[in-house]
Design an enzyme around this catalytic site. Sequence first.
Site, mmCIF file in Angstrom:
data_model
loop_
_atom_site.group_PDB
_atom_site.id
_atom_site.type_symbol
_atom_site.label_atom_id
_atom_site.label_comp_id
_atom_site.label_asym_id
_atom_site.label_seq_id
_atom_site.Cartn_x
_atom_site.Cartn_y
_atom_site.Cartn_z
ATOM 1 N N ARG A 162 0.848 -1.202 0.000
ATOM 2 C CA ARG A 162 0.000 0.000 0.000
ATOM 3 C C ARG A 162 0.876 1.241 0.000
ATOM 4 O O ARG A 162 1.857 1.318 0.724
ATOM 5 C CB ARG A 162 -0.894 0.010 1.242
ATOM 6 C CG ARG A 162 -1.835 -1.172 1.272
ATOM 7 C CD ARG A 162 -2.777 -1.138 2.459
ATOM 8 N NE ARG A 162 -3.543 -2.390 2.484
ATOM 9 C CZ ARG A 162 -4.414 -2.715 3.429
ATOM 10 N NH1 ARG A 162 -4.645 -1.869 4.434
ATOM 11 N NH2 ARG A 162 -5.065 -3.853 3.379
ATOM 12 N N ARG A 197 2.633 0.762 10.322
ATOM 13 C CA ARG A 197 2.117 1.138 9.003
ATOM 14 C C ARG A 197 3.240 1.107 7.978
ATOM 15 O O ARG A 197 4.003 2.054 7.837
ATOM 16 C CB ARG A 197 1.499 2.541 9.084
ATOM 17 C CG ARG A 197 0.578 2.889 7.916
ATOM 18 C CD ARG A 197 -0.093 4.231 8.143
ATOM 19 N NE ARG A 197 -0.922 4.222 9.327
ATOM 20 C CZ ARG A 197 -2.187 3.795 9.368
ATOM 21 N NH1 ARG A 197 -2.767 3.384 8.272
ATOM 22 N NH2 ARG A 197 -2.870 3.808 10.494
ATOM 23 N N GLU A 210 -5.699 -1.442 15.851
ATOM 24 C CA GLU A 210 -6.300 -2.376 14.898
ATOM 25 C C GLU A 210 -5.310 -3.460 14.463
ATOM 26 O O GLU A 210 -4.178 -3.183 14.100
ATOM 27 C CB GLU A 210 -6.765 -1.600 13.655
ATOM 28 C CG GLU A 210 -7.345 -2.529 12.600
ATOM 29 C CD GLU A 210 -7.537 -1.843 11.244
ATOM 30 O OE1 GLU A 210 -7.650 -0.603 11.200
ATOM 31 O OE2 GLU A 210 -7.560 -2.566 10.235
ATOM 32 N N SER A 249 -9.594 -6.614 10.529
ATOM 33 C CA SER A 249 -10.787 -5.917 10.091
ATOM 34 C C SER A 249 -11.611 -6.922 9.310
ATOM 35 O O SER A 249 -11.131 -7.481 8.331
ATOM 36 C CB SER A 249 -10.362 -4.746 9.212
ATOM 37 O OG SER A 249 -11.414 -3.841 9.062
ATOM 38 N N ARG A 262 1.784 -6.561 12.791
ATOM 39 C CA ARG A 262 1.171 -5.992 13.989
ATOM 40 C C ARG A 262 1.064 -7.027 15.098
ATOM 41 O O ARG A 262 1.119 -6.684 16.282
ATOM 42 C CB ARG A 262 -0.204 -5.409 13.649
ATOM 43 C CG ARG A 262 -0.068 -4.148 12.798
ATOM 44 C CD ARG A 262 -1.378 -3.423 12.612
ATOM 45 N NE ARG A 262 -1.176 -2.256 11.749
ATOM 46 C CZ ARG A 262 -2.102 -1.349 11.483
ATOM 47 N NH1 ARG A 262 -3.328 -1.477 11.998
ATOM 48 N NH2 ARG A 262 -1.846 -0.321 10.706
#
Length: 416
Positions: free
Chosen positions: A261, A276, A348, A351, A388
């Site tokens: 991303r 991130r 988070e 999801s 994560r």
Amino acid sequence: MIDLKLLQKDFDGMSAKLIRKGVDLALLEKLKEKSEELKVAKINFETLQALQNSMSKEFGIYKREGKDIGELKAKVDANKIEITKVLDIQREKNQELESMAMAIPNVPDDSVPDGEDENDNVELKKVLTPKEFSYTPKEHWELAEENGWIDFERGVKLATSRFSVSFGMGAKLERALINFMLNFNSDRGFEEVSVPALVNRTALEGTGQLPKFEDDLYKMDGQELFLIPTAEVPVTNLYQDEILSANELPKKMTAYTSCFRKEAGAAGRDTRGMIRQHQFHKVELVALSKPEQSEEIFNEMVSCASDILTALELPHRIVNLCTGDLGFSAAYTTDIEVWLPGQNQYREISSISNTREFQARRAKIRYKDGKKNIMVHTLNGSSLAVGRTLVAIMENYQNEDGTIDIPEVLKPYLGM
RNA sequence: GGACGAGUGGGUGAGCGGUUGAAACCACAUCCCUGCUAAGGAUGCGUAUGGGUAACUGUACCGAGAGUUCGAAUCUCUCCUCGUCCA
């Protein structure tokens, strides 16, 4: 993709829901208007075409019977000119409508709470209690560097910012986590698949990343190929443009991939550490189901992700996303947030979304129920983001001297 | 990179420029027969979209796009994919 028929039929109901999602009412009105225009244009074309077809048939008969075709040909030629005009209009309308409709997000479920952003998400439950530290727990980047597990600078050297390199036990743990998660998901009935990391435009349109979010995707130079931002894209599109038989459903799959991303909208956020990154590992769950099954499978997927964290003894909470935080394709989404003692907050880590038939309509994934073809429901969710999870292990399993314990369930994967 | 061949409905696979939306077979669905670890028979069965309560019916689609023609799955061109052979 938005159900244009339903929009015609129940404009008020549907627009009320989409407005909650921040869609402009004027845009929806225009959309409705356009689809009516298209319908008219189609009828115009089809009427003329029907005439043309019947005259062509007559033509054949005339010839066979040796009749004079002069007059008929004149009529047919004149009609043909009309058809080209009308067809052009129809095509133009169709394209306008298509590009508008593709940019409309999914209709949020009534259960989705109103809200601006992640602060308005609603906590559903907490699992495991964070342990008390008798000292100030460190953040993961500190622990990662102290233990030599992750090298952030060398990642930048090789690529650019937001890339990192794992060494030794850090790298081993990543591999252990991937295997552990895949096995866990397989045991829950999700079939393991291994898919390409590059996909074409059609696939990304199918799941909703395109046309709206091209800025966040890495695109190959000179080719219509993109690095996947999530395994959801290739795995869901596996059955693109297919009609499945009812007994194949539900189809439950799990896949490990790297994800890529650009993080275009995230300037300045989480610049430190590996929360991130531009490239990260993720194990994904994807399911295709009959409409009446999707709710139940959604819950299965949430449990699956939550139970992995429980097995790793990582405290977490389950959160219902509000309208403002809900993704483009989702009807509703549950996030799982893991406790990070170093950051002293939940972050988070997964999801899970039910897109209902939003993606299925775009990707044309249907199943045959007797005579009728019905759109499947598609669901996707992370179980889990590997980086994560590693962060969470580092922060939760840290000792005062900076060493990090290894979760029991991972030891077999590490030869311990 | 070069040469040739192929791409048809859920699958296999026919298809002369004109009742071909497409034979046949398999799969599938419903029914009948039979009665039992199975077989036989009848009928139906592509997708999308428009009209109609419905029966039914219009339009588009035979890898994608463009073209020739009154008319294209069938002819031409471009592209894509797959196969075989060559470098």
